[in-house]
Design a protein around this motif. Structure first.
Motif, short mmCIF file in Angstrom:
data_model
loop_
_atom_site.label_atom_id
_atom_site.label_comp_id
_atom_site.label_asym_id
_atom_site.label_seq_id
_atom_site.Cartn_x
_atom_site.Cartn_y
_atom_site.Cartn_z
N LEU A 37 0.48 -109.99 32.78
CA LEU A 37 -0.39 -111.11 32.39
C LEU A 37 0.13 -112.44 32.93
CD1 LEU A 37 -1.26 -110.04 28.74
CD2 LEU A 37 -2.79 -110.05 30.71
N ASN A 38 1.44 -112.61 32.95
CA ASN A 38 2.02 -113.82 33.54
C ASN A 38 1.71 -113.90 35.03
OD1 ASN A 38 3.11 -114.91 31.21
ND2 ASN A 38 5.07 -113.87 31.46
N GLU A 39 1.80 -112.76 35.72
CA GLU A 39 1.48 -112.74 37.15
C GLU A 39 0.01 -113.05 37.37
OE1 GLU A 39 2.78 -108.97 38.68
OE2 GLU A 39 4.88 -109.46 38.43
N LEU A 40 -0.85 -112.53 36.52
CA LEU A 40 -2.28 -112.83 36.63
C LEU A 40 -2.55 -114.31 36.41
CD1 LEU A 40 -5.20 -111.87 36.93
CD2 LEU A 40 -5.19 -111.36 34.48
N GLN A 41 -1.89 -114.90 35.43
CA GLN A 41 -2.06 -116.32 35.18
C GLN A 41 -1.58 -117.14 36.38
OE1 GLN A 41 0.21 -117.95 31.90
NE2 GLN A 41 -1.33 -119.53 31.55
N THR A 42 -0.46 -116.75 36.97
CA THR A 42 0.04 -117.44 38.16
C THR A 42 -0.96 -117.33 39.30
OG1 THR A 42 2.33 -117.04 37.52
CG2 THR A 42 1.92 -117.50 39.84
N ALA A 43 -1.52 -116.14 39.49
CA ALA A 43 -2.51 -115.94 40.55
C ALA A 43 -3.74 -116.81 40.31
CB ALA A 43 -2.90 -114.47 40.64
N MET A 44 -4.17 -116.93 39.07
CA MET A 44 -5.33 -117.77 38.76
C MET A 44 -5.05 -119.24 39.05
SD MET A 44 -7.77 -115.78 37.80
CE MET A 44 -8.89 -116.91 37.00
N LEU A 45 -3.85 -119.69 38.72
CA LEU A 45 -3.49 -121.09 39.02
C LEU A 45 -3.44 -121.32 40.52
CD1 LEU A 45 -0.72 -121.62 36.32
CD2 LEU A 45 -3.02 -122.61 36.33
N LEU A 46 -2.88 -120.37 41.26
CA LEU A 46 -2.83 -120.50 42.72
C LEU A 46 -4.24 -120.50 43.30
CD1 LEU A 46 0.16 -118.12 43.52
CD2 LEU A 46 0.11 -120.62 43.77
N LEU A 47 -5.11 -119.68 42.76
CA LEU A 47 -6.50 -119.65 43.22
C LEU A 47 -7.16 -121.00 43.01
CD1 LEU A 47 -9.00 -118.23 44.30
CD2 LEU A 47 -9.41 -117.37 41.98
N GLN A 51 -5.71 -123.87 42.93
CA GLN A 51 -5.14 -124.80 43.92
C GLN A 51 -5.77 -124.57 45.29
OE1 GLN A 51 -0.93 -124.09 43.63
NE2 GLN A 51 -0.67 -125.50 41.93
N VAL A 52 -5.96 -123.31 45.66
CA VAL A 52 -6.57 -122.99 46.95
C VAL A 52 -8.01 -123.50 47.00
CG1 VAL A 52 -7.37 -121.09 48.42
CG2 VAL A 52 -5.07 -121.04 47.48
N GLN A 53 -8.75 -123.30 45.91
CA GLN A 53 -10.13 -123.78 45.87
C GLN A 53 -10.18 -125.30 46.02
OE1 GLN A 53 -11.21 -121.94 42.12
NE2 GLN A 53 -12.48 -120.43 43.16
N GLN A 54 -9.27 -126.00 45.37
CA GLN A 54 -9.23 -127.46 45.49
C GLN A 54 -8.90 -127.87 46.92
OE1 GLN A 54 -10.09 -129.90 43.34
NE2 GLN A 54 -9.71 -131.29 45.03
N ILE A 66 -9.44 -126.15 49.68
CA ILE A 66 -10.61 -125.85 50.52
C ILE A 66 -11.65 -126.94 50.37
CG2 ILE A 66 -12.59 -124.29 50.76
CD1 ILE A 66 -10.62 -121.98 50.16
N SER A 67 -11.87 -127.40 49.15
CA SER A 67 -12.83 -128.48 48.92
C SER A 67 -12.40 -129.76 49.62
CB SER A 67 -12.97 -128.73 47.42
OG SER A 67 -13.85 -129.79 47.17
N THR A 68 -11.12 -130.09 49.53
CA THR A 68 -10.58 -131.28 50.19
C THR A 68 -10.74 -131.18 51.71
OG1 THR A 68 -9.00 -131.63 48.41
CG2 THR A 68 -8.51 -132.69 50.50
N ILE A 69 -10.40 -130.03 52.25
CA ILE A 69 -10.53 -129.83 53.70
C ILE A 69 -11.99 -129.92 54.11
CG2 ILE A 69 -10.27 -128.14 55.57
CD1 ILE A 69 -7.71 -127.17 54.08
N GLY A 70 -12.87 -129.33 53.33
CA GLY A 70 -14.31 -129.40 53.62
C GLY A 70 -14.80 -130.84 53.66
N SER A 71 -14.37 -131.65 52.73
CA SER A 71 -14.76 -133.06 52.72
C SER A 71 -14.23 -133.79 53.95
CB SER A 71 -14.24 -133.75 51.45
OG SER A 71 -14.87 -133.21 50.31
N SER A 72 -13.00 -133.47 54.34
CA SER A 72 -12.41 -134.11 55.52
C SER A 72 -13.17 -133.73 56.78
CB SER A 72 -10.94 -133.70 55.67
OG SER A 72 -10.17 -134.19 54.60
N VAL A 73 -13.53 -132.46 56.88
CA VAL A 73 -14.29 -132.00 58.06
C VAL A 73 -15.66 -132.67 58.08
CG1 VAL A 73 -15.42 -129.99 59.09
CG2 VAL A 73 -13.07 -129.81 58.29
#
Length: 59
Positions: free
Chosen positions: A18-28, A30-33, A35-42
């Motif tokens: 469950l801790n690993e799943l929570q870590t993966a969700m937090l990383l996801l 961060q990745v989504q954020q 991607i959004s930032t890069i999309g705005s820059s592009v």
């Protein structure tokens, strides 16, 4: 292995998973954020290039 040992191992494994799943969700998130930032820059870069091209054609 008795039932108590099995229960302890099960609970430890479940907590770790469950801790690993929570870590993966937090990383996801961060990745989504990112991607959004890069999309705005592009998008901004594309708009600036389009404006530059239009200005060059107008001259």
């Amino acid at each position: 292995m008795n039932l108590q040992d099995f229960e302890v191992q099960y609970r430890e494994a479940m907590a770790e998973t469950l801790n690993e799943l929570q870590t993966a969700m937090l990383l996801l998130a961060q990745v989504q954020q990112k991607i959004s930032t890069i999309g705005s820059s592009v998008q901004t870069l594309s708009e600036r290039v389009e404006e530059f091209i239009a200005d060059q054609k107008a001259e």
